[in-house]
Design a protein around this motif. Structure first.
Motif, mmCIF file in Angstrom:
data_model
loop_
_atom_site.group_PDB
_atom_site.id
_atom_site.type_symbol
_atom_site.label_atom_id
_atom_site.label_comp_id
_atom_site.label_asym_id
_atom_site.label_seq_id
_atom_site.Cartn_x
_atom_site.Cartn_y
_atom_site.Cartn_z
ATOM 1 N N GLY A 198 -3.571 1.704 10.975
ATOM 2 C CA GLY A 198 -4.599 1.242 10.061
ATOM 3 C C GLY A 198 -4.275 1.606 8.626
ATOM 4 O O GLY A 198 -3.103 1.690 8.234
ATOM 5 N N TYR A 199 -5.316 1.889 7.867
ATOM 6 C CA TYR A 199 -5.180 2.061 6.428
ATOM 7 C C TYR A 199 -5.916 3.319 5.966
ATOM 8 O O TYR A 199 -6.867 3.766 6.597
ATOM 9 C CB TYR A 199 -5.745 0.843 5.697
ATOM 10 N N GLU A 200 -5.461 3.862 4.857
ATOM 11 C CA GLU A 200 -6.124 5.021 4.277
ATOM 12 C C GLU A 200 -7.483 4.638 3.707
ATOM 13 O O GLU A 200 -8.427 5.407 3.774
ATOM 14 C CB GLU A 200 -5.245 5.642 3.187
ATOM 15 N N ASP A 207 -2.340 -0.128 -0.830
ATOM 16 C CA ASP A 207 -1.504 -0.494 0.313
ATOM 17 C C ASP A 207 -1.123 0.697 1.180
ATOM 18 O O ASP A 207 -0.222 0.590 2.021
ATOM 19 C CB ASP A 207 -0.225 -1.184 -0.182
ATOM 20 N N THR A 208 -1.803 1.822 0.999
ATOM 21 C CA THR A 208 -1.487 3.019 1.772
ATOM 22 C C THR A 208 -1.904 2.833 3.228
ATOM 23 O O THR A 208 -3.077 2.604 3.529
ATOM 24 C CB THR A 208 -2.211 4.253 1.201
ATOM 25 N N LYS A 209 -0.937 2.940 4.118
ATOM 26 C CA LYS A 209 -1.203 2.820 5.547
ATOM 27 C C LYS A 209 -1.297 4.204 6.188
ATOM 28 O O LYS A 209 -0.651 5.154 5.741
ATOM 29 C CB LYS A 209 -0.100 2.008 6.234
ATOM 30 N N ASN A 229 2.566 5.899 4.613
ATOM 31 C CA ASN A 229 3.730 5.281 3.974
ATOM 32 C C ASN A 229 3.777 5.641 2.494
ATOM 33 O O ASN A 229 4.170 4.842 1.641
ATOM 34 C CB ASN A 229 3.713 3.764 4.161
ATOM 35 N N ALA A 230 3.379 6.865 2.193
ATOM 36 C CA ALA A 230 3.379 7.406 0.833
ATOM 37 C C ALA A 230 3.564 8.912 0.937
ATOM 38 O O ALA A 230 3.295 9.505 1.993
ATOM 39 C CB ALA A 230 2.063 7.072 0.125
ATOM 40 N N PRO A 231 4.019 9.577 -0.119
ATOM 41 C CA PRO A 231 4.242 11.019 -0.050
ATOM 42 C C PRO A 231 2.958 11.840 -0.046
ATOM 43 O O PRO A 231 3.012 13.062 0.106
ATOM 44 C CB PRO A 231 5.079 11.315 -1.300
ATOM 45 N N GLN A 242 6.194 0.698 5.679
ATOM 46 C CA GLN A 242 5.520 1.257 6.845
ATOM 47 C C GLN A 242 5.722 2.764 6.883
ATOM 48 O O GLN A 242 6.700 3.281 6.321
ATOM 49 C CB GLN A 242 6.093 0.652 8.144
ATOM 50 N N PRO A 243 4.859 3.511 7.561
ATOM 51 C CA PRO A 243 5.136 4.926 7.812
ATOM 52 C C PRO A 243 6.449 5.080 8.574
ATOM 53 O O PRO A 243 6.905 4.136 9.237
ATOM 54 C CB PRO A 243 3.932 5.374 8.646
#
Length: 422
Positions: A198-200, A207-209, A229-231, A242-243
């Motif tokens: 899903g999503y944050e 667009d953070t998943k 999928n972000a730091p 994607q993660p």
């Protein structure tokens, strides 16, 4: 949360790891609330929010893990199911410590990293099995060469057969959470596994998943691995499409036998000398949703209901003008938030603190408002009831105002029915 979340106080960092938590207290995933609610950092993050959601998942949230700490010449430690506490050695016969063996934060962190694919690590955080609150966890920023990504693993113990156990490792309700895919399965040993993509943010304003795998064993071992999928889960630009871990890789990490050993090494939660139950245990036969339903004013029809963890429930009610989401969060042991959240609050004769407020919705949907009654009993029991002018927070408003007034929300929050279930 700021991008450099690791310079924040420990409680805030830990809150971020367990979001959602839950079933929790994840901002946009109640499934990882969890838990989760007993941890002060997590409670602070959730309960300074007016919706008081959170979690699954979050906690949610919303991680921790340990594998055998073998010497470098040993075979691939990612395939071992034994954990190494302080007394472990390279000998196969000594690889699995007794349940009483403790695991340090370094043990947890090192072992978590050994279960992950090849890559580099930064911004590492961890806690061992020294206490049940906060429970063990590990958090890293991982880069496999395709972009840095935050990963967190958390461990906890859940009473088998409890309402809390029934709500773990389940897919969140789409009335509350937007996601691409979620599946659940029962493994051969009876463990329940949920795999979520899903999503944050529920409104997908970024667009953070957020993907996670959550495991609950028949004995009550609870494992939650979350990746982005972000730091950082919030406040950081997306670094990759994607993660980094596939759902199969997520499953491989959370199902490693080693996590059960870490949970077994945690001390037991204290139990009431009167009831024999852990703090905040619910009265048998009572449900949060059932209590909320019984407290609704006349003229409302319940057209939907659910809940993601002990002490949290929601209803969708209709007064003839369309659906309206109503949610409640009931948490014991919250006396420490009085100064932070109840400044200037009304104080009743018995010492209960009460505040009411009207605010915008949290999920970014158009025209959504949230009306809230927030109460704190002298014994630390906090009851927060909110209503919305939409049947789901991430959907645009469907009516001018919620179906319940502030006075009605206040009456529900102050009901002695919640004291009976705390």
């Amino acid at each position: 949360m700021p991008e450099n979340q690791y310079e924040d106080p420990f409680e805030d960092r830990f809150a971020a790891l367990l979001r959602d938590t839950g079933h929790s207290f994840r901002t946009d995933d109640p499934a990882s609330l969890v838990g989760r609610g007993a941890v002060r950092g997590r409670r602070k993050q959730l309960l300074r929010r007016t919706a008081v959601l959170g979690g699954m998942t979050g906690v949610a949230l919303v991680g921790v893990g340990v594998t055998l700490l073998l010497p470098s010449e040993a075979q691939d430690p990612r395939r071992t199911s034994a954990a190494a506490g302080p007394a472990a050695t390279a000998s196969p016969s000594a690889a699995s410590p007794s349940p009483a063996a403790a695991f340090t934060g370094d043990d947890v962190l090192r072992s978590f990293k050994e279960l992950l694919p090849q890559g580099t690590f930064s911004k590492e955080e961890s806690r061992g099995s020294e206490s049940f609150m906060p429970p063990p966890y590990a958090h890293v920023v991982f880069d496999d060469g395709k972009g840095a990504a935050a990963l967190g693993l958390s461990l906890d113990r859940v009473e088998p057969g409890s309402e809390q156990a029934r709500q773990r490792a389940t897919c969140p309700d789409k009335a509350l959470v937007t996601y691409d895919d979620c599946t659940t399965a029962t493994l051969p040993d009876g463990s329940r596994l949920a795999l979520f993509q899903g999503y944050e943010y529920a409104d997908q304003r970024a667009d953070t998943k957020r993907w996670y795998a959550e495991l609950l064993t028949p004995e009550g071992h609870h494992v939650l691995l979350t990746e982005w999928n972000a730091p950082a889960e919030k406040g950081a630009p997306v670094s990759r499409p994607q993660p980094p871990l596939s759902v199969e890789q997520l499953k491989e990490v959370v199902t490693a036998d080693v996590w059960r050993q870490v949970v077994d090494a945690m001390p037991e939660r204290p139990r009431s000398s009167v009831t024999g139950e852990a703090p905040g245990a619910k009265v048998p036969g009572r449900t949060t949703a059932g209590t909320l339903t019984g407290l609704l004013p006349d003229g409302l029809t319940v057209i939907g209901e659910g809940g993601q963890e002990d002490g949290y429930a929601y209803l969708v009610v209709d007064d003839g003008k369309g659906g309206s989401l109503v949610q409640v969060n009931v948490q014991p042991g919250m006396s420490d938030v009085a100064g932070e959240l109840f400044q200037g609050a009304e104080k009743l004769a018995d010492g209960t603190l009460v505040t009411t407020r009207k605010s915008p919705g949290e999920k970014g949907a158009e025209g959504v408002v949230m009306w809230t009654a927030d109460t704190l009993r002298p014994d630390g029991l906090r009851v927060v009831v909110s209503a919305f002018n939409t049947p789901a927070q991430h959907q645009d408003a469907t009516r001018d105002a919620p179906a319940l007034t502030l006075a009605q929300l206040r009456k529900i929050a102050l009901s002695t029915e919640w004291d009976a279930g705390a």
